[in-house]
Write a protein that holds these residues in place. Structure first.
Motif, mmCIF file in Angstrom:
data_model
loop_
_atom_site.group_PDB
_atom_site.id
_atom_site.type_symbol
_atom_site.label_atom_id
_atom_site.label_comp_id
_atom_site.label_asym_id
_atom_site.label_seq_id
_atom_site.Cartn_x
_atom_site.Cartn_y
_atom_site.Cartn_z
ATOM 1 N N CYS A 65 9.379 -5.140 -9.811
ATOM 2 C CA CYS A 65 8.369 -4.584 -10.520
ATOM 3 C C CYS A 65 8.723 -3.965 -12.073
ATOM 4 C CB CYS A 65 7.788 -3.354 -9.959
ATOM 5 S SG CYS A 65 7.320 -3.712 -8.340
ATOM 6 N N TRP A 73 -8.009 5.614 3.491
ATOM 7 C CA TRP A 73 -6.655 6.075 3.634
ATOM 8 C C TRP A 73 -5.879 5.231 2.196
ATOM 9 C CZ3 TRP A 73 -2.054 4.113 3.384
ATOM 10 C CH2 TRP A 73 -0.818 4.992 3.276
ATOM 11 N N ARG A 94 -0.900 7.885 -7.705
ATOM 12 C CA ARG A 94 -0.368 9.119 -7.689
ATOM 13 C C ARG A 94 0.961 9.092 -8.333
ATOM 14 N NH1 ARG A 94 0.640 10.951 -2.135
ATOM 15 N NH2 ARG A 94 0.748 8.786 -1.589
ATOM 16 N N GLY A 102 8.234 3.695 1.936
ATOM 17 C CA GLY A 102 7.367 4.023 0.903
ATOM 18 C C GLY A 102 7.705 5.390 0.472
ATOM 19 N N ASN A 103 7.656 6.371 1.247
ATOM 20 C CA ASN A 103 7.819 7.882 0.857
ATOM 21 C C ASN A 103 9.064 8.199 0.155
ATOM 22 O OD1 ASN A 103 7.599 10.693 1.306
ATOM 23 N ND2 ASN A 103 6.058 9.711 3.157
ATOM 24 N N ARG A 159 1.024 -2.366 7.966
ATOM 25 C CA ARG A 159 -0.074 -1.803 7.185
ATOM 26 C C ARG A 159 0.750 -1.058 6.222
ATOM 27 N NH1 ARG A 159 -1.899 3.381 10.781
ATOM 28 N NH2 ARG A 159 0.100 4.545 11.142
ATOM 29 N N PHE A 194 8.946 0.867 -12.609
ATOM 30 C CA PHE A 194 10.108 1.184 -11.630
ATOM 31 C C PHE A 194 10.208 0.186 -10.630
ATOM 32 C CE2 PHE A 194 11.451 3.013 -7.757
ATOM 33 C CZ PHE A 194 12.781 3.665 -8.026
ATOM 34 N N ARG A 230 -4.693 7.499 -0.881
ATOM 35 C CA ARG A 230 -3.141 7.266 -0.939
ATOM 36 C C ARG A 230 -2.692 6.404 -2.226
ATOM 37 N NH1 ARG A 230 -0.350 9.933 3.357
ATOM 38 N NH2 ARG A 230 -1.824 10.959 4.631
ATOM 39 N N THR A 251 -5.857 0.206 9.497
ATOM 40 C CA THR A 251 -5.752 1.221 8.511
ATOM 41 C C THR A 251 -7.548 1.494 8.126
ATOM 42 O OG1 THR A 251 -5.175 1.312 6.010
ATOM 43 C CG2 THR A 251 -6.224 -0.737 6.741
ATOM 44 N N HIS A 296 3.528 0.823 -15.146
ATOM 45 C CA HIS A 296 3.607 -0.159 -13.787
ATOM 46 C C HIS A 296 2.303 0.426 -12.913
ATOM 47 C CE1 HIS A 296 4.575 -2.425 -10.483
ATOM 48 N NE2 HIS A 296 5.144 -1.447 -10.125
ATOM 49 N N ALA A 348 1.494 0.778 -9.611
ATOM 50 C CA ALA A 348 1.694 0.743 -8.299
ATOM 51 C C ALA A 348 1.121 1.535 -7.485
ATOM 52 C CB ALA A 348 3.390 0.933 -8.064
ATOM 53 N N ASN A 349 0.696 2.948 -7.797
ATOM 54 C CA ASN A 349 0.189 3.792 -7.129
ATOM 55 C C ASN A 349 -0.650 5.032 -8.042
ATOM 56 O OD1 ASN A 349 -0.396 6.453 -5.662
ATOM 57 N ND2 ASN A 349 0.845 5.336 -4.026
ATOM 58 N N PHE A 393 8.520 6.403 -3.305
ATOM 59 C CA PHE A 393 7.522 7.360 -4.221
ATOM 60 C C PHE A 393 8.399 8.520 -4.920
ATOM 61 C CE2 PHE A 393 4.776 10.700 -4.883
ATOM 62 C CZ PHE A 393 3.325 10.082 -5.182
ATOM 63 N N ASN A 408 -0.527 -3.362 -6.719
ATOM 64 C CA ASN A 408 0.726 -3.500 -7.233
ATOM 65 C C ASN A 408 1.103 -5.086 -7.610
ATOM 66 O OD1 ASN A 408 3.132 -3.808 -8.130
ATOM 67 N ND2 ASN A 408 3.898 -2.039 -6.591
ATOM 68 N N MET A 439 9.657 -1.857 2.798
ATOM 69 C CA MET A 439 9.911 -0.564 2.044
ATOM 70 C C MET A 439 9.817 0.772 2.846
ATOM 71 S SD MET A 439 7.534 0.122 -1.246
ATOM 72 C CE MET A 439 6.116 0.290 -0.347
HETATM 73 N N1 COA Z 1 -3.173 2.962 6.874
HETATM 74 C C1 COA Z 1 -3.393 3.928 7.385
HETATM 75 N N2 COA Z 1 -2.106 4.808 7.682
HETATM 76 C C2 COA Z 1 -0.922 4.443 7.261
HETATM 77 C C3 COA Z 1 -0.951 3.124 6.376
HETATM 78 C C4 COA Z 1 -2.138 2.458 6.131
HETATM 79 N N3 COA Z 1 -1.819 1.416 5.569
HETATM 80 N N4 COA Z 1 0.455 3.065 6.001
HETATM 81 C C5 COA Z 1 0.890 4.217 6.641
HETATM 82 N N5 COA Z 1 0.320 4.949 7.066
HETATM 83 C C6 COA Z 1 0.415 6.340 7.888
HETATM 84 C C7 COA Z 1 2.004 6.415 8.323
HETATM 85 O O1 COA Z 1 2.194 5.657 9.552
HETATM 86 C C8 COA Z 1 2.188 7.783 8.622
HETATM 87 O O2 COA Z 1 1.600 8.205 9.985
HETATM 88 P P1 COA Z 1 2.252 9.167 10.650
HETATM 89 O O3 COA Z 1 2.195 10.604 9.692
HETATM 90 O O4 COA Z 1 1.577 9.149 12.002
HETATM 91 O O5 COA Z 1 3.652 8.894 10.774
HETATM 92 C C9 COA Z 1 1.045 8.367 7.441
HETATM 93 O O6 COA Z 1 0.093 7.380 7.197
HETATM 94 C C10 COA Z 1 1.785 8.920 6.162
HETATM 95 O O7 COA Z 1 2.667 8.137 5.775
HETATM 96 P P2 COA Z 1 3.532 8.266 4.491
HETATM 97 O O8 COA Z 1 4.471 6.861 4.227
HETATM 98 O O9 COA Z 1 4.095 9.601 4.419
HETATM 99 O O10 COA Z 1 2.383 8.262 3.533
HETATM 100 P P3 COA Z 1 2.433 8.388 1.954
HETATM 101 O O11 COA Z 1 1.625 9.472 1.420
HETATM 102 O O12 COA Z 1 3.817 8.512 1.248
HETATM 103 O O13 COA Z 1 1.904 7.080 1.391
HETATM 104 C C11 COA Z 1 2.645 5.122 0.362
HETATM 105 C C12 COA Z 1 2.125 5.938 1.757
HETATM 106 C C13 COA Z 1 3.178 3.678 0.537
HETATM 107 C C14 COA Z 1 1.086 4.937 -0.253
HETATM 108 C C15 COA Z 1 3.247 5.752 -0.660
HETATM 109 O O14 COA Z 1 4.581 6.293 -0.037
HETATM 110 C C16 COA Z 1 3.663 5.003 -1.829
HETATM 111 O O15 COA Z 1 2.848 4.657 -2.805
HETATM 112 N N6 COA Z 1 5.033 4.798 -2.362
HETATM 113 C C17 COA Z 1 5.508 4.041 -3.112
HETATM 114 C C18 COA Z 1 5.283 2.859 -3.052
HETATM 115 C C19 COA Z 1 5.449 1.960 -4.126
HETATM 116 O O16 COA Z 1 4.753 2.216 -5.096
HETATM 117 N N7 COA Z 1 6.156 1.015 -4.171
HETATM 118 C C20 COA Z 1 6.679 -0.028 -4.966
HETATM 119 C C21 COA Z 1 7.186 0.703 -6.190
HETATM 120 S S1 COA Z 1 7.359 -0.486 -7.321
#
Ligand code: COA
Length: 318
Positions: A113, A33, A250, A210-211, A152, A305, A37, A29, A245, A247-248, A214, A275, A208
């Motif tokens: 959460c 990033w 965004r 994640g997408n 990751r 959430f 994100r 990572t 909460h 978490a993120n 989200f 988080n 998870m």
């Molecule tokens: N470092 C670098 N790249 C990473 C990574 C990391 N730690 N984790 C994922 N990636 C990569 C993925 O493999 C993917 O690569 P690809 O396009 O080659 O397949 C790319 O980044 C995009 O992944 P994606 O999952 O679409 O990213 P995203 O913009 O949705 O962000 C999260 C990922 C997890 C940050 C986001 O989905 C999120 O915050 N989700 C909610 C999670 C959450 O809050 N959960 C708890 C709720 S209580």
């Protein structure tokens, strides 16, 4: 009519810190990033031998001190946690013993959460119905122990910590309303498969998608904000502080947009601790109370959430 009033708050983050730069050495990572994100810059992790109850105890003592009451004044100890030290006794019972008191009700509540908003909702009902006059509500987690440090997509997102509030019966709100919901149809999107059953255990790590989480979180949190305002005949402009909460960033920004609330009226601490599941709202709340941002008389909206899925809100006249 009896309401619950917030007497005091407390929180604690363990001393060990893992920065995004540290994570670059562990998984594939980059600090950029993670920051872009998620808004997370670092997280605090328990050390070997440090337990969820250790974190809960420090946060609780700080909340009791701020409230100006003794543990012996409590009728209820409620700990929201997904990471109890033991299967039983509950972390709440372990905490009761640490606080040196006996006899009051003590139990854990698990809503991941959304655990803290669930626990506030339950404690509020104890107080409103006269079953308790003073309650300690804690969110405490050692989520780092559920993480696969080779994954990751999850390990960069979470951290450990605890936060607590003391509630007391009052003639005036206090807690104006609470709203909690669940939909158990989404296990595969966010779960730790391992459990206690028929000798079958799944993975002990947090999984998870994640997408998808989200997208679901953003939509659902928008709805809970509407539900809370409607239930109280209030409009968006009545809210002084959003305490989401953490978490993120965004997801937080999306909810703030929904409320038309500027980001300087949103308490954001996700950058400092990631988080921390049920600990995140009381951690953020305590920080904003102690640094003087949140003042008595202001209207606060807490929302969360989490896995389950679970979600909910607490509307407070502080
Ligand atoms: N470092 C670098 N790249 C990473 C990574 C990391 N730690 N984790 C994922 N990636 C990569 C993925 O493999 C993917 O690569 P690809 O396009 O080659 O397949 C790319 O980044 C995009 O992944 P994606 O999952 O679409 O990213 P995203 O913009 O949705 O962000 C999260 C990922 C997890 C940050 C986001 O989905 C999120 O915050 N989700 C909610 C999670 C959450 O809050 N959960 C708890 C709720 S209580």
């Amino acid at each position: 009519m009896t309401y619950s009033r917030i007497l005091g708050t407390g929180s604690y983050l363990p001393e060990r810190v893992l920065t995004n730069a540290d994570l670059e050495k562990i998984v594939d990572t980059t600090a950029t990033w993670i920051q872009e994100r998620t808004g997370i810059e670092k997280r605090h992790l328990v050390s070997e031998g440090e337990s969820c109850c250790d974190l809960a105890e420090i946060a609780s003592r700080r909340a009791l001190e701020a409230a100006g009451i003794q543990a012996s004044d409590l009728d209820l100890i409620l700990v929201a946690t997904t990471t109890p030290d033991q299967i039983f006794p509950s972390t709440a019972c372990l905490l009761q013993q640490r606080l040196g008191v006996r006899g009051c009700a003590a139990f854990d509540l698990q809503a991941v959460c959304a655990g803290f908003v669930y626990a506030m909702s339950v404690a509020d009902k104890f107080i409103r119905t006269g079953s308790a006059r003073r309650a300690l509500v804690v969110g405490a987690e050692t989520i780092s122990r559920l993480l696969d440090w080779n994954d990751r997509t999850t390990c960069v997102l979470f951290g450990d910590g605890a936060g607590a509030v003391v509630l007391e019966a009052s003639d005036e709100p206090g807690i104006v309303s609470t709203h909690i919901h669940a939909d158990g149809a989404y296990t595969e999107l966010l779960q730790v498969p391992a459990g206690v059953g028929n000798g079958q255990t799944g993975s002990p790590y947090l999984e998870m998608r994640g997408n998808e989480v989200f997208r679901f979180a953003v939509t659902t949190l928008g709805r809970i904000v509407d539900e809370t305002l409607e239930a109280n005949g209030m409009s968006k402009s009545d809210i002084d502080w959003l305490i989401p909460h953490q978490a993120n960033i965004r997801i937080i920004q999306a909810t703030a947009r929904k409320l038309d609330i500027p980001m300087d009226q949103v308490v954001v601490t996700v950058g400092e601790h990631g988080n921390t599941s049920s600990a995140s709202i009381p951690l953020a709340f305590d920080q904003a109370v102690r640094d003087g941002r949140i003042q008595r008389g202001e209207t606060l909206l807490m929302e969360a959430f989490g896995g389950g899925f679970t979600w909910g809100s607490v509307l407070v006249r502080y």
